[in-house]
Enzyme design. Sequence first.
Site, PDB file in Angstrom:
ATOM      1  N   CYS A 112       0.819  -1.226   0.000  1.00 58.96           N
ATOM      2  CA  CYS A 112       0.000   0.000   0.000  1.00 58.96           C
ATOM      3  C   CYS A 112       0.846   1.266   0.000  1.00 58.96           C
ATOM      4  CB  CYS A 112      -0.928   0.010   1.199  1.00 58.96           C
ATOM      5  SG  CYS A 112      -1.978  -1.431   1.250  1.00 58.96           S
ATOM      6  N   HIS A 248      -3.675   7.026   3.265  1.00 61.89           N
ATOM      7  CA  HIS A 248      -4.019   5.751   2.642  1.00 61.89           C
ATOM      8  C   HIS A 248      -5.431   5.374   3.089  1.00 61.89           C
ATOM      9  CE1 HIS A 248      -4.121   1.759   1.248  1.00 61.89           C
ATOM     10  NE2 HIS A 248      -3.899   1.171   2.412  1.00 61.89           N
ATOM     11  N   ASN A 278     -10.243  -0.300  -0.206  1.00 57.10           N
ATOM     12  CA  ASN A 278      -8.787  -0.242  -0.073  1.00 57.10           C
ATOM     13  C   ASN A 278      -8.161  -0.654  -1.407  1.00 57.10           C
ATOM     14  OD1 ASN A 278      -6.083  -0.611   0.478  1.00 57.10           O
ATOM     15  ND2 ASN A 278      -6.403  -1.752   2.378  1.00 57.10           N
TER      16      ASN A 278
HETATM   17  O1  UT7 Z   1      -4.040  -1.494   3.569  1.00 54.23           O
HETATM   18  C1  UT7 Z   1      -3.035  -2.050   4.342  1.00 54.23           C
HETATM   19  C2  UT7 Z   1      -3.313  -2.080   5.745  1.00 54.23           C
HETATM   20  N1  UT7 Z   1      -4.570  -2.740   6.032  1.00 54.23           N
HETATM   21  C3  UT7 Z   1      -5.282  -2.258   7.009  1.00 54.23           C
HETATM   22  O2  UT7 Z   1      -4.917  -1.254   7.553  1.00 54.23           O
HETATM   23  C4  UT7 Z   1      -6.481  -3.031   7.463  1.00 54.23           C
HETATM   24  C5  UT7 Z   1      -6.499  -3.008   8.968  1.00 54.23           C
HETATM   25  N2  UT7 Z   1      -7.601  -3.716   9.592  1.00 54.23           N
HETATM   26  C6  UT7 Z   1      -8.884  -3.346   9.496  1.00 54.23           C
HETATM   27  O3  UT7 Z   1      -9.226  -2.472   8.739  1.00 54.23           O
HETATM   28  C7  UT7 Z   1      -9.874  -4.014  10.423  1.00 54.23           C
HETATM   29  O4  UT7 Z   1      -9.158  -4.821  11.323  1.00 54.23           O
HETATM   30  C8  UT7 Z   1     -10.943  -4.881   9.708  1.00 54.23           C
HETATM   31  C9  UT7 Z   1     -11.938  -3.973   8.980  1.00 54.23           C
HETATM   32  C10 UT7 Z   1     -10.260  -5.804   8.718  1.00 54.23           C
HETATM   33  C11 UT7 Z   1     -11.719  -5.717  10.713  1.00 54.23           C
HETATM   34  O5  UT7 Z   1     -12.277  -4.895  11.729  1.00 54.23           O
HETATM   35  P1  UT7 Z   1     -12.102  -5.288  13.279  1.00 54.23           P
HETATM   36  O6  UT7 Z   1     -12.875  -4.317  14.044  1.00 54.23           O
HETATM   37  O7  UT7 Z   1     -10.623  -5.355  13.547  1.00 54.23           O
HETATM   38  O8  UT7 Z   1     -12.795  -6.690  13.358  1.00 54.23           O
HETATM   39  P2  UT7 Z   1     -12.176  -8.100  13.798  1.00 54.23           P
HETATM   40  O9  UT7 Z   1     -11.217  -8.603  12.756  1.00 54.23           O
HETATM   41  O10 UT7 Z   1     -11.670  -8.000  15.203  1.00 54.23           O
HETATM   42  O11 UT7 Z   1     -13.457  -9.007  13.755  1.00 54.23           O
HETATM   43  C12 UT7 Z   1     -14.554  -8.779  14.634  1.00 54.23           C
HETATM   44  C13 UT7 Z   1     -15.617  -9.826  14.359  1.00 54.23           C
HETATM   45  C14 UT7 Z   1     -15.099 -11.246  14.332  1.00 54.23           C
HETATM   46  O12 UT7 Z   1     -16.065 -12.062  14.916  1.00 54.23           O
HETATM   47  P3  UT7 Z   1     -15.930 -12.538  16.456  1.00 54.23           P
HETATM   48  O13 UT7 Z   1     -14.626 -13.288  16.502  1.00 54.23           O
HETATM   49  O14 UT7 Z   1     -15.893 -11.264  17.257  1.00 54.23           O
HETATM   50  O15 UT7 Z   1     -17.139 -13.385  16.657  1.00 54.23           O
HETATM   51  C15 UT7 Z   1     -15.004 -11.553  12.851  1.00 54.23           C
HETATM   52  O16 UT7 Z   1     -15.139 -12.934  12.596  1.00 54.23           O
HETATM   53  O17 UT7 Z   1     -16.186  -9.577  13.057  1.00 54.23           O
HETATM   54  C16 UT7 Z   1     -16.185 -10.809  12.309  1.00 54.23           C
HETATM   55  N3  UT7 Z   1     -16.042 -10.473  10.887  1.00 54.23           N
HETATM   56  C17 UT7 Z   1     -17.076 -10.170  10.103  1.00 54.23           C
HETATM   57  N4  UT7 Z   1     -18.396 -10.088  10.346  1.00 54.23           N
HETATM   58  C18 UT7 Z   1     -19.200  -9.712   9.316  1.00 54.23           C
HETATM   59  C19 UT7 Z   1     -14.904 -10.391  10.147  1.00 54.23           C
HETATM   60  N5  UT7 Z   1     -15.191 -10.026   8.892  1.00 54.23           N
HETATM   61  C20 UT7 Z   1     -16.535  -9.879   8.830  1.00 54.23           C
HETATM   62  C21 UT7 Z   1     -17.418  -9.508   7.808  1.00 54.23           C
HETATM   63  N6  UT7 Z   1     -18.733  -9.430   8.098  1.00 54.23           N
HETATM   64  N7  UT7 Z   1     -17.005  -9.179   6.564  1.00 54.23           N
END
Ligand code: UT7
Length: 321
Positions: A112, A248, A278
């Site tokens: 990125c 970004h 993204n």
């Molecule tokens: O571009 C390069 C750098 N990349 C980034 O900067 C991305 C950085 N990360 C993020 O943007 C965020 O971490 C995400 C948007 C990817 C995820 O958000 P989060 O608040 O960190 O969620 P999480 O990964 O902690 O997941 C929370 C819950 C999980 O369920 P449990 O374990 O709490 O039951 C996931 O399984 O959300 C669940 N989950 C989803 N639910 C519905 C993960 N993906 C999805 C989805 N829809 N698409």
Amino acid sequence: MYSIITGTGRYLPERILTNFDLEKMVDTTDEWIRTRSGIERRHLSAEGQTTSDLCVEAAKNAMDAAGVGPDDIDFITVGTTTPDRVFPNTGVLVQEKLGIHGCAAFSVEAACTGFIYALSIADKYVRAGDAGCALVIGAERLSGMVDWTDRDTCVLFGDGAGAVILKPSEEPGIVSTHLHADGKYKDLLYFPSGISDKFEQLKAGNDFIRMKGNEVFKVAVRTLGRIVEETLAKNQLEKSDIDWLIPHQANMRIIQATARKLGMPMDRVIQTVKDHGNTSAASVPMALDVAVRDGRIQRGDTLLLEAFGGGFTWGSALIKY
Ligand code: UT7
């Protein structure tokens, strides 16, 4: 001698995939995607449309804006992590499609942060007098390396390209660029196979982007806060000296955290993540182009560009537009 941006351009493929479309593909909801990432839609390339195709459209728009033609360009660099081929590099393929012959053309692989890396390199060549008109592109066709059955990643990414033309100037211009990387984070965000490692896996065609999203999130927020401070300190600037933050576009919450660190109101932050998703190396130059073309960014404004991505790599550019 400095380099100055004389034109910007972007290209987004026509096809749009909304969060509601994704609801029909994986176990997700529009509400989850919007609240966790800020994304509502993303653009996806057509069948057969390659990264260099996206680059060429963005480049033409930037060249038109700068009032330059193919014969003027003497340096091409493309930040991309989704090259058309292993070789010739994407810069060369763009050169050929634009009808340019002979000048240096190469791509830079920094996920990125690819555009910021490419911009920094081109800036050095222009400043040194070794390039007179540089085409700098950030472009990705991430849709080809996303697992469309994996809700953790497929809701996040999109395709696109952004470009700028750099020319020499006695006034800044690009004031400073700051590049960093730390491979100790290589297992938090990556594509598992390549040519010299797990080639058989690559040939089998079922490798996809892998990301430990919430761990990436935490390091991104911390690191981007630090690079903002480094950039201000290097140039002896106050937070209030920055007119526009062009971050970004990975996640609205990361963007908000960086803006808070700068004490910037969100209306001084260029936000395209909602509409673009993204797009990795394409996100910063596309956001820049959006705000230049809609008139928010004016000549003389002070811009802070920043990016963070797989590697990890991260970087920034301070620009007097
Ligand atoms: O571009 C390069 C750098 N990349 C980034 O900067 C991305 C950085 N990360 C993020 O943007 C965020 O971490 C995400 C948007 C990817 C995820 O958000 P989060 O608040 O960190 O969620 P999480 O990964 O902690 O997941 C929370 C819950 C999980 O369920 P449990 O374990 O709490 O039951 C996931 O399984 O959300 C669940 N989950 C989803 N639910 C519905 C993960 N993906 C999805 C989805 N829809 N698409």
